[in-house]
Scaffold this motif. Structure first.
Motif, PDB file in Angstrom:
ATOM      1  N   ARG A  55      30.552  22.778  44.496  1.00 53.83           N
ATOM      2  CA  ARG A  55      30.533  23.445  45.813  1.00 53.83           C
ATOM      3  C   ARG A  55      31.573  24.234  46.177  1.00 53.83           C
ATOM      4  NH1 ARG A  55      32.186  17.370  47.912  1.00 53.83           N
ATOM      5  NH2 ARG A  55      34.449  17.602  47.851  1.00 53.83           N
ATOM      6  N   THR A  56      32.433  24.532  45.229  1.00 55.86           N
ATOM      7  CA  THR A  56      33.293  25.782  45.349  1.00 55.86           C
ATOM      8  C   THR A  56      33.155  26.625  44.144  1.00 55.86           C
ATOM      9  OG1 THR A  56      35.089  24.574  43.941  1.00 55.86           O
ATOM     10  CG2 THR A  56      34.909  24.131  46.300  1.00 55.86           C
ATOM     11  N   ALA A  57      33.642  28.014  44.352  1.00 59.18           N
ATOM     12  CA  ALA A  57      33.424  28.905  43.371  1.00 59.18           C
ATOM     13  C   ALA A  57      34.265  30.168  43.729  1.00 59.18           C
ATOM     14  CB  ALA A  57      31.968  29.548  43.559  1.00 59.18           C
ATOM     15  N   TYR A  58      34.264  31.052  42.704  1.00 60.79           N
ATOM     16  CA  TYR A  58      35.258  32.279  43.073  1.00 60.79           C
ATOM     17  C   TYR A  58      34.176  33.496  42.907  1.00 60.79           C
ATOM     18  CZ  TYR A  58      39.814  30.338  42.412  1.00 60.79           C
ATOM     19  OH  TYR A  58      41.035  29.570  42.686  1.00 60.79           O
ATOM     20  N   GLU A  59      34.449  34.242  43.802  1.00 60.10           N
ATOM     21  CA  GLU A  59      33.928  35.799  43.958  1.00 60.10           C
ATOM     22  C   GLU A  59      35.246  36.918  43.553  1.00 60.10           C
ATOM     23  OE1 GLU A  59      30.388  35.636  47.209  1.00 60.10           O
ATOM     24  OE2 GLU A  59      32.592  36.527  47.850  1.00 60.10           O
ATOM     25  N   PRO A  60      34.878  38.024  43.097  1.00 61.52           N
ATOM     26  CA  PRO A  60      36.074  38.788  42.736  1.00 61.52           C
ATOM     27  C   PRO A  60      36.593  39.490  44.376  1.00 61.52           C
ATOM     28  CG  PRO A  60      33.929  39.863  42.329  1.00 61.52           C
ATOM     29  CD  PRO A  60      33.676  38.500  42.607  1.00 61.52           C
ATOM     30  N   ASN A  61      37.962  39.500  44.038  1.00 57.69           N
ATOM     31  CA  ASN A  61      38.707  40.172  45.284  1.00 57.69           C
ATOM     32  C   ASN A  61      38.393  41.549  45.396  1.00 57.69           C
ATOM     33  OD1 ASN A  61      40.345  40.864  47.250  1.00 57.69           O
ATOM     34  ND2 ASN A  61      42.137  39.408  46.534  1.00 57.69           N
ATOM     35  N   ILE A  62      37.456  42.044  45.898  1.00 58.43           N
ATOM     36  CA  ILE A  62      37.204  43.436  45.949  1.00 58.43           C
ATOM     37  C   ILE A  62      38.243  44.311  46.678  1.00 58.43           C
ATOM     38  CG2 ILE A  62      34.574  43.029  45.776  1.00 58.43           C
ATOM     39  CD1 ILE A  62      34.558  43.657  48.883  1.00 58.43           C
ATOM     40  N   THR A  63      39.308  43.720  47.300  1.00 54.63           N
ATOM     41  CA  THR A  63      40.439  44.730  47.891  1.00 54.63           C
ATOM     42  C   THR A  63      41.347  45.054  46.986  1.00 54.63           C
ATOM     43  OG1 THR A  63      41.663  42.598  48.317  1.00 54.63           O
ATOM     44  CG2 THR A  63      40.104  43.113  50.052  1.00 54.63           C
ATOM     45  N   ILE A  64      41.520  44.336  45.762  1.00 59.43           N
ATOM     46  CA  ILE A  64      42.359  44.744  44.783  1.00 59.43           C
ATOM     47  C   ILE A  64      41.841  45.054  43.267  1.00 59.43           C
ATOM     48  CG2 ILE A  64      44.366  43.436  45.809  1.00 59.43           C
ATOM     49  CD1 ILE A  64      43.901  41.390  43.393  1.00 59.43           C
ATOM     50  N   HIS A  65      40.516  44.975  43.396  1.00 60.15           N
ATOM     51  CA  HIS A  65      39.530  45.308  42.347  1.00 60.15           C
ATOM     52  C   HIS A  65      38.349  45.759  42.784  1.00 60.15           C
ATOM     53  CE1 HIS A  65      38.489  44.574  37.917  1.00 60.15           C
ATOM     54  NE2 HIS A  65      39.604  44.633  37.798  1.00 60.15           N
ATOM     55  N   ASP A  66      37.462  46.000  41.505  1.00 64.60           N
ATOM     56  CA  ASP A  66      36.134  46.277  42.150  1.00 64.60           C
ATOM     57  C   ASP A  66      35.317  45.145  42.063  1.00 64.60           C
ATOM     58  OD1 ASP A  66      35.595  45.169  39.538  1.00 64.60           O
ATOM     59  OD2 ASP A  66      35.332  47.325  38.499  1.00 64.60           O
ATOM     60  N   ASP A  67      33.950  45.220  42.437  1.00 66.32           N
ATOM     61  CA  ASP A  67      33.036  43.998  42.605  1.00 66.32           C
ATOM     62  C   ASP A  67      32.440  43.259  41.417  1.00 66.32           C
ATOM     63  OD1 ASP A  67      31.564  46.087  42.008  1.00 66.32           O
ATOM     64  OD2 ASP A  67      30.228  45.810  43.950  1.00 66.32           O
ATOM     65  N   ASN A  68      33.124  43.387  40.468  1.00 63.42           N
ATOM     66  CA  ASN A  68      32.703  42.577  39.037  1.00 63.42           C
ATOM     67  C   ASN A  68      33.781  41.449  38.934  1.00 63.42           C
ATOM     68  OD1 ASN A  68      30.644  44.192  38.696  1.00 63.42           O
ATOM     69  ND2 ASN A  68      31.866  45.738  37.885  1.00 63.42           N
ATOM     70  N   LEU A  69      33.484  40.564  38.365  1.00 64.16           N
ATOM     71  CA  LEU A  69      34.447  39.107  38.330  1.00 64.16           C
ATOM     72  C   LEU A  69      34.792  38.971  36.668  1.00 64.16           C
ATOM     73  CD1 LEU A  69      33.913  35.698  39.961  1.00 64.16           C
ATOM     74  CD2 LEU A  69      34.901  35.972  37.646  1.00 64.16           C
ATOM     75  N   GLY A  70      36.075  39.257  36.269  1.00 63.59           N
ATOM     76  CA  GLY A  70      36.529  39.217  34.926  1.00 63.59           C
ATOM     77  C   GLY A  70      37.436  38.257  34.814  1.00 63.59           C
TER      78      GLY A  70
END
Length: 549
Positions: free
Chosen positions: A256-271
């Motif tokens: 029920r929890t997850a991570y998305e990339p933080n697009i404010t400091i990075h692009d919209d890809n999750l690494g």
């Protein structure tokens, strides 16, 4: 069959575990070094047993109070350790509780140094599963909690050895051992060959700071939170209990929890960066990505992404389904040029939302190729050990690996065949009683030295039935005659036989030759000699020095 007191006690505990309402079928939990015979763990509800009866050596020690204070109430297993200051290899003997070679198991060994010896030197040592190297335990700091976990098929349904090996960098120790059958997992965590050792298991959840396990996880996997990384943005749902599970049975609090990339400091890809530099693992890694869409997207919104490892596309495009768990498996053949593994979840052009990830597991593939000692030989030597209460450090597999061959044993090795015991030297070992019939079960035995003990009774005729036997030394015991005629006949046919004069009885000695004297007493009293025995499978040179009075 005679069994050692340790095996009897372990068998009793197996029965307790299988019949204990606090443990799912086949679960075995051992608190190593615990002074309590058993207790119920507050978090899991499991009954933990002390390791008395599972190992024959070592010392019970307590970690220092300063580190006890740091432990959570659910970490009782780290308060004590079993330390092994003596010997190179010390082993635990477990019995796969379901007794079925078709069942896979997860075994977990846990370690926390806690400065139990007041030396402030966290040790490093090796861990073996049976006869095969499993991993190196690198504790680094007194407060570190190290888990070594592997999913495997036992080679034997009769026993399982977990061995700690001193490599010269401090005394090995252990905090806990946990055995879990993968009863319903024949379609999960499956590799084409070999076993899967855990490298990392992460719950992408910033809301908790402790490990999640049973009862939330029916398999009792340990899920460590991946927290404190500003490259990620957490998302969650209040409908976690409605998420449909798949065969991997991920707990609802995980999904029920997850991570998305933080697009404010990075692009919209999750690494995600995996660093195996401190691992002794091989080069093939298995990645298990667990996804579930936990945001109810609008009609004009979409989430679609691909998975790449070290720049190679492995899966995609993927579209997570709302409140449905999906698991994607990828493999990596090794690290990148920087010695790390780079994992990227990349948004596609058709997606309006960035990638998400709920949980991640990383395993490394290991091949267990060493052959265990022939089971009949194992049973025989264990029964001999029990019958005479042999005090030698006989632990783990008798013949393998060669570096840890039991003291006094000689074994033959060859190709894909199981090692066989071909020589046994128990001279001056404090043996009492009669010569046990268990010696006759060592059917490949070529040399047997039982001299300088307190064995009594007559020499049994079954020794003549050991067809490969070429050396037999029974001198300096309390044996009585007459000597079986079959053994005398064998001595005329190449068997080097050494017995005390009184054992000869009234039997007529063989005719006088260049090698024998004209009297039974002289025939039995030979000068000191050395016999070189070359094993048939490989050039195994065995030196036996047989002395007479």
């Amino acid at each position: 069959m005679v069994l050692s007191k340790y095996f009897l006690f372990a068998t009793l505990l197996m029965a307790l575990v299988q019949g204990d309402d606090n443990n799912p079928t086949g679960f075995l939990s051992i608190d190593c070094g615990s002074l309590d015979s058993s207790y119920v763990d507050e978090t899991t509800g499991f009954t933990y047993h002390s390791d008395e009866g599972f190992t024959e050596t070592g010392e019970n020690r307590e970690i220092v109070n300063a580190y006890k204070v740091q432990l959570q109430t659910n970490e009782r297993q780290f308060r004590n350790v079993r330390s092994f200051p003596e010997g190179i290899r010390n082993c635990y003997t477990l019995k796969p509780t379901l007794g079925d070679q078709g069942t896979r198991y997860m075994i977990r060994a846990r370690f926390m140094y806690g400065n139990y010896d007041n030396e402030n030197l966290a040790p490093t040592f090796d861990l073996y599963l049976g006869v095969d190297f499993w991993d190196t335990v690198l504790t680094q700091h007194a407060w570190n909690r190290v888990n070594k976990e592997i999913i495997f098929f036992p080679k034997s349904d009769d026993h399982l050895y977990v061995c700690l090996v001193n490599t010269g960098h401090g005394f090995p120790f252990i905090s806990a051992l946990e055995l879990r059958p993968w009863v319903d997992g024949n379609q999960t965590y499956v590799s084409k060959s070999g076993s899967l050792g855990l490298f990392q298991r992460s719950d992408l959840n910033p809301a908790i700071d402790q490990v999640m396990r049973y009862k939330e996880d029916v398999y009792d996997r340990l899920w460590s939170p991946l927290t404190g990384d500003n490259r990620f943005v957490p998302i969650n749902t209040t409908k976690g209990n409605n998420i449909t599970k798949n065969i991997y049975q991920l707990p609802s609090p995980i999904m029920r929890t997850a991570y998305e990339p933080n697009i404010t400091i990075h692009d919209d890809n999750l690494g995600i960066l995996i660093d195996p530099s401190n691992s002794s693992a091989p080069l093939l890694y298995y990645f298990y990505f667990h996804f579930a869409e936990i945001q109810e997207l609008r009609k004009n919104e979409s989430r679609e992404f691909t998975i790449s490892i070290n720049g190679n596309l492995t899966h995609g495009p993927l579209v997570p389904i709302y409140l449905v768990t999906n698991t994607v498996i990828s493999t990596s053949g090794g690290t990148n040029s920087d010695g790390k593994i780079h994992v990227w979840l990349n948004r596609t052009q058709n997606s309006t939302k960035p990638p998400l990830l709920n949980a991640l597991e990383v395993y490394w593939l290991t091949e267990f190729t060493q052959q265990e000692t022939n089971q009949a030989d194992v049973n025989a030597i264990q029964n001999i050990k029990s019958a005479y209460q042999v005090t030698k450090n006989w632990q783990g597999d008798p013949c393998a690996p060669k570096a840890f061959l039991w003291d006094g044993l000689g074994c033959s090795y060859g190709g894909n065949s199981s090692p066989r015991i071909i020589s046994l030297n128990l001279s001056s070992s404090g043996l009492n009683g009669v010569i046990s019939p268990y010696f006759s079960d060592l059917t490949m035995l070529q040399a047997l030295d039982l001299s300088n003990n307190s064995l009594s009774g007559t020499v049994p005729e079954f020794l003549a039935n050991l067809s490969s036997l070429r050396i037999l030394n029974l001198k300096k015991n309390k044996l009585e005659g007459p000597l079986p005629s079959a053994l005398l006949e064998r001595s005329n046919d190449g068997l080097s036989l050494s017995v005390d004069a009184n054992v000869m009885g009234n039997l007529t000695p063989p005719p006088t030759t260049n090698q024998t004297s004209s009297s039974a007493e002289d025939w039995c009293r030979k000068n000191k000699f050395v016999v070189s025995l070359v094993a048939s499978v490989e050039a195994f040179l065995l030196q036996f020095v047989l002395s007479t009075s």
